[in-house]
Write a protein that holds these residues in place. Sequence first.
Motif, PDB file in Angstrom:
ATOM      1  N   LYS A   9      51.455  57.414  11.088  1.00 16.47           N
ATOM      2  CA  LYS A   9      52.489  58.247  10.463  1.00 16.47           C
ATOM      3  C   LYS A   9      53.306  58.989  11.520  1.00 16.47           C
ATOM      4  CE  LYS A   9      49.736  58.888   6.335  1.00 16.47           C
ATOM      5  NZ  LYS A   9      48.932  59.828   5.541  1.00 16.47           N
ATOM      6  N   LEU A  10      52.637  59.489  12.540  1.00 12.66           N
ATOM      7  CA  LEU A  10      53.326  60.157  13.636  1.00 12.66           C
ATOM      8  C   LEU A  10      54.267  59.197  14.336  1.00 12.66           C
ATOM      9  CD1 LEU A  10      53.688  62.499  15.699  1.00 12.66           C
ATOM     10  CD2 LEU A  10      51.778  61.497  16.944  1.00 12.66           C
ATOM     11  N   TRP A  11      53.801  57.983  14.637  1.00 13.47           N
ATOM     12  CA  TRP A  11      54.624  57.017  15.362  1.00 13.47           C
ATOM     13  C   TRP A  11      55.758  56.482  14.512  1.00 13.47           C
ATOM     14  CZ3 TRP A  11      54.451  58.191  19.933  1.00 13.47           C
ATOM     15  CH2 TRP A  11      53.271  58.577  20.558  1.00 13.47           C
ATOM     16  N   LEU A  12      55.598  56.486  13.194  1.00 11.47           N
ATOM     17  CA  LEU A  12      56.696  56.105  12.314  1.00 11.47           C
ATOM     18  C   LEU A  12      57.820  57.132  12.405  1.00 11.47           C
ATOM     19  CD1 LEU A  12      57.870  54.252  10.134  1.00 11.47           C
ATOM     20  CD2 LEU A  12      56.716  55.694   8.444  1.00 11.47           C
ATOM     21  N   ILE A  13      57.466  58.402  12.369  1.00  9.83           N
ATOM     22  CA  ILE A  13      58.466  59.473  12.476  1.00  9.83           C
ATOM     23  C   ILE A  13      59.135  59.443  13.840  1.00  9.83           C
ATOM     24  CG2 ILE A  13      58.770  61.982  12.554  1.00  9.83           C
ATOM     25  CD1 ILE A  13      56.533  62.119  10.404  1.00  9.83           C
ATOM     26  N   VAL A  14      58.347  59.283  14.890  1.00 12.42           N
ATOM     27  CA  VAL A  14      58.909  59.240  16.247  1.00 12.42           C
ATOM     28  C   VAL A  14      59.821  58.022  16.402  1.00 12.42           C
ATOM     29  CG1 VAL A  14      58.347  59.005  18.691  1.00 12.42           C
ATOM     30  CG2 VAL A  14      57.009  60.539  17.260  1.00 12.42           C
ATOM     31  N   SER A  15      59.434  56.892  15.834  1.00  8.79           N
ATOM     32  CA  SER A  15      60.250  55.686  15.930  1.00  8.79           C
ATOM     33  C   SER A  15      61.577  55.842  15.203  1.00  8.79           C
ATOM     34  CB  SER A  15      59.506  54.489  15.343  1.00  8.79           C
ATOM     35  OG  SER A  15      58.379  54.195  16.104  1.00  8.79           O
ATOM     36  N   LEU A  16      61.533  56.460  14.037  1.00  9.45           N
ATOM     37  CA  LEU A  16      62.754  56.618  13.252  1.00  9.45           C
ATOM     38  C   LEU A  16      63.687  57.680  13.814  1.00  9.45           C
ATOM     39  CD1 LEU A  16      61.344  56.248   9.637  1.00  9.45           C
ATOM     40  CD2 LEU A  16      62.595  54.562  10.997  1.00  9.45           C
ATOM     41  N   THR A  17      63.165  58.602  14.604  1.00 12.67           N
ATOM     42  CA  THR A  17      64.017  59.648  15.177  1.00 12.67           C
ATOM     43  C   THR A  17      64.370  59.322  16.622  1.00 12.67           C
ATOM     44  OG1 THR A  17      62.048  60.980  15.698  1.00 12.67           O
ATOM     45  CG2 THR A  17      63.188  61.466  13.632  1.00 12.67           C
ATOM     46  N   LEU A  18      63.420  59.413  17.509  1.00 11.02           N
ATOM     47  CA  LEU A  18      63.695  59.191  18.930  1.00 11.02           C
ATOM     48  C   LEU A  18      63.945  57.728  19.260  1.00 11.02           C
ATOM     49  CD1 LEU A  18      61.062  61.587  20.509  1.00 11.02           C
ATOM     50  CD2 LEU A  18      63.488  61.994  20.164  1.00 11.02           C
ATOM     51  N   GLY A  19      63.269  56.847  18.565  1.00  6.03           N
ATOM     52  CA  GLY A  19      63.441  55.421  18.845  1.00  6.03           C
ATOM     53  C   GLY A  19      64.811  54.896  18.462  1.00  6.03           C
ATOM     54  N   LEU A  20      65.407  55.456  17.430  1.00 11.01           N
ATOM     55  CA  LEU A  20      66.710  54.992  16.963  1.00 11.01           C
ATOM     56  C   LEU A  20      67.876  55.843  17.454  1.00 11.01           C
ATOM     57  CD1 LEU A  20      65.862  54.046  13.276  1.00 11.01           C
ATOM     58  CD2 LEU A  20      66.175  52.512  15.214  1.00 11.01           C
ATOM     59  N   ALA A  21      67.610  57.011  18.011  1.00  7.56           N
ATOM     60  CA  ALA A  21      68.677  57.924  18.433  1.00  7.56           C
ATOM     61  C   ALA A  21      69.446  57.347  19.604  1.00  7.56           C
ATOM     62  CB  ALA A  21      68.077  59.271  18.814  1.00  7.56           C
ATOM     63  N   PRO A  22      70.708  57.611  19.770  1.00  6.00           N
ATOM     64  CA  PRO A  22      71.646  58.206  18.808  1.00  6.00           C
ATOM     65  C   PRO A  22      71.993  57.210  17.711  1.00  6.00           C
ATOM     66  CG  PRO A  22      72.831  57.566  20.775  1.00  6.00           C
ATOM     67  CD  PRO A  22      71.364  57.291  21.032  1.00  6.00           C
ATOM     68  N   PHE A  23      72.303  57.714  16.549  1.00  2.00           N
ATOM     69  CA  PHE A  23      72.474  56.883  15.355  1.00  2.00           C
ATOM     70  C   PHE A  23      73.886  56.334  15.185  1.00  2.00           C
ATOM     71  CE2 PHE A  23      69.168  60.039  14.483  1.00  2.00           C
ATOM     72  CZ  PHE A  23      68.106  59.195  14.246  1.00  2.00           C
ATOM     73  N   VAL A  24      74.881  56.980  15.794  1.00  5.16           N
ATOM     74  CA  VAL A  24      76.280  56.610  15.581  1.00  5.16           C
ATOM     75  C   VAL A  24      76.850  56.066  16.873  1.00  5.16           C
ATOM     76  CG1 VAL A  24      78.552  57.533  14.937  1.00  5.16           C
ATOM     77  CG2 VAL A  24      76.493  58.390  13.813  1.00  5.16           C
ATOM     78  N   PRO A  25      77.551  54.990  16.928  1.00  3.65           N
ATOM     79  CA  PRO A  25      78.000  54.139  15.832  1.00  3.65           C
ATOM     80  C   PRO A  25      76.925  53.161  15.357  1.00  3.65           C
ATOM     81  CG  PRO A  25      78.904  53.300  17.875  1.00  3.65           C
ATOM     82  CD  PRO A  25      78.143  54.571  18.197  1.00  3.65           C
ATOM     83  N   GLU A  26      75.913  52.896  16.180  1.00  7.71           N
ATOM     84  CA  GLU A  26      74.759  52.099  15.764  1.00  7.71           C
ATOM     85  C   GLU A  26      73.553  52.627  16.536  1.00  7.71           C
ATOM     86  OE1 GLU A  26      75.115  48.410  18.971  1.00  7.71           O
ATOM     87  OE2 GLU A  26      75.299  47.987  16.840  1.00  7.71           O
ATOM     88  N   PRO A  27      72.350  52.410  16.023  1.00  5.24           N
ATOM     89  CA  PRO A  27      71.178  52.853  16.781  1.00  5.24           C
ATOM     90  C   PRO A  27      71.178  52.269  18.196  1.00  5.24           C
ATOM     91  CG  PRO A  27      70.538  52.219  14.575  1.00  5.24           C
ATOM     92  CD  PRO A  27      71.981  51.838  14.741  1.00  5.24           C
ATOM     93  N   HIS A  28      70.827  53.096  19.146  1.00  3.44           N
ATOM     94  CA  HIS A  28      70.915  52.731  20.558  1.00  3.44           C
ATOM     95  C   HIS A  28      70.061  51.506  20.884  1.00  3.44           C
ATOM     96  CE1 HIS A  28      72.301  53.744  24.495  1.00  3.44           C
ATOM     97  NE2 HIS A  28      71.084  53.780  25.000  1.00  3.44           N
ATOM     98  N   ILE A  29      68.888  51.441  20.306  1.00  2.25           N
ATOM     99  CA  ILE A  29      67.989  50.319  20.595  1.00  2.25           C
ATOM    100  C   ILE A  29      68.574  49.006  20.078  1.00  2.25           C
ATOM    101  CG2 ILE A  29      66.541  50.600  18.553  1.00  2.25           C
ATOM    102  CD1 ILE A  29      64.547  49.905  21.392  1.00  2.25           C
ATOM    103  N   VAL A  30      69.328  49.072  18.994  1.00  2.00           N
ATOM    104  CA  VAL A  30      69.951  47.861  18.445  1.00  2.00           C
ATOM    105  C   VAL A  30      70.963  47.309  19.442  1.00  2.00           C
ATOM    106  CG1 VAL A  30      71.415  46.964  16.587  1.00  2.00           C
ATOM    107  CG2 VAL A  30      69.571  48.563  16.060  1.00  2.00           C
ATOM    108  N   GLY A  31      71.762  48.196  20.026  1.00  2.00           N
ATOM    109  CA  GLY A  31      72.726  47.759  21.026  1.00  2.00           C
ATOM    110  C   GLY A  31      72.061  47.151  22.251  1.00  2.00           C
ATOM    111  N   LYS A  32      70.969  47.779  22.694  1.00  2.00           N
ATOM    112  CA  LYS A  32      70.248  47.255  23.859  1.00  2.00           C
ATOM    113  C   LYS A  32      69.606  45.905  23.551  1.00  2.00           C
ATOM    114  CE  LYS A  32      70.913  50.679  26.685  1.00  2.00           C
ATOM    115  NZ  LYS A  32      71.664  50.590  27.901  1.00  2.00           N
ATOM    116  N   LEU A  33      69.053  45.756  22.349  1.00  2.00           N
ATOM    117  CA  LEU A  33      68.444  44.477  21.971  1.00  2.00           C
ATOM    118  C   LEU A  33      69.494  43.377  21.849  1.00  2.00           C
ATOM    119  CD1 LEU A  33      65.726  45.628  19.429  1.00  2.00           C
ATOM    120  CD2 LEU A  33      65.381  44.747  21.742  1.00  2.00           C
ATOM    121  N   ARG A  34      70.681  43.713  21.331  1.00  2.00           N
ATOM    122  CA  ARG A  34      71.763  42.727  21.270  1.00  2.00           C
ATOM    123  C   ARG A  34      72.161  42.285  22.672  1.00  2.00           C
ATOM    124  NH1 ARG A  34      75.960  45.013  16.745  1.00  2.00           N
ATOM    125  NH2 ARG A  34      74.525  44.842  15.006  1.00  2.00           N
TER     126      ARG A  34
END
Length: 71
Positions: A9-34
């Motif tokens: 549960k802790l790692w889910l919260i951390v993943s959804l906040t710090l793992g995806l930040a910054p959220f705009v214009p797209e999650p940072h990790i998504v851009g790096k994975l692309r």
Amino acid sequence: MKTTLDNWKLWLIVSLTLGLAPFVPEPHIVGKLRWLIGGAVGMQPIDWFDLLQHGFPFILLFRALIIKFCK
């Protein structure tokens, strides 16, 4: 004995906040994975570190989920 590393549960919260930040214009990790899937052309060491930094909460989340459901 349950440790912090096993608390999914802790790692889910951390993943959804710090793992995806910054959220705009797209999650940072998504851009790096692309970028990585596109061949990682031009990735500097700081970009690799950034990918690791944003991806590590997801790694710990998957680890905790595997431990929870395999016991």
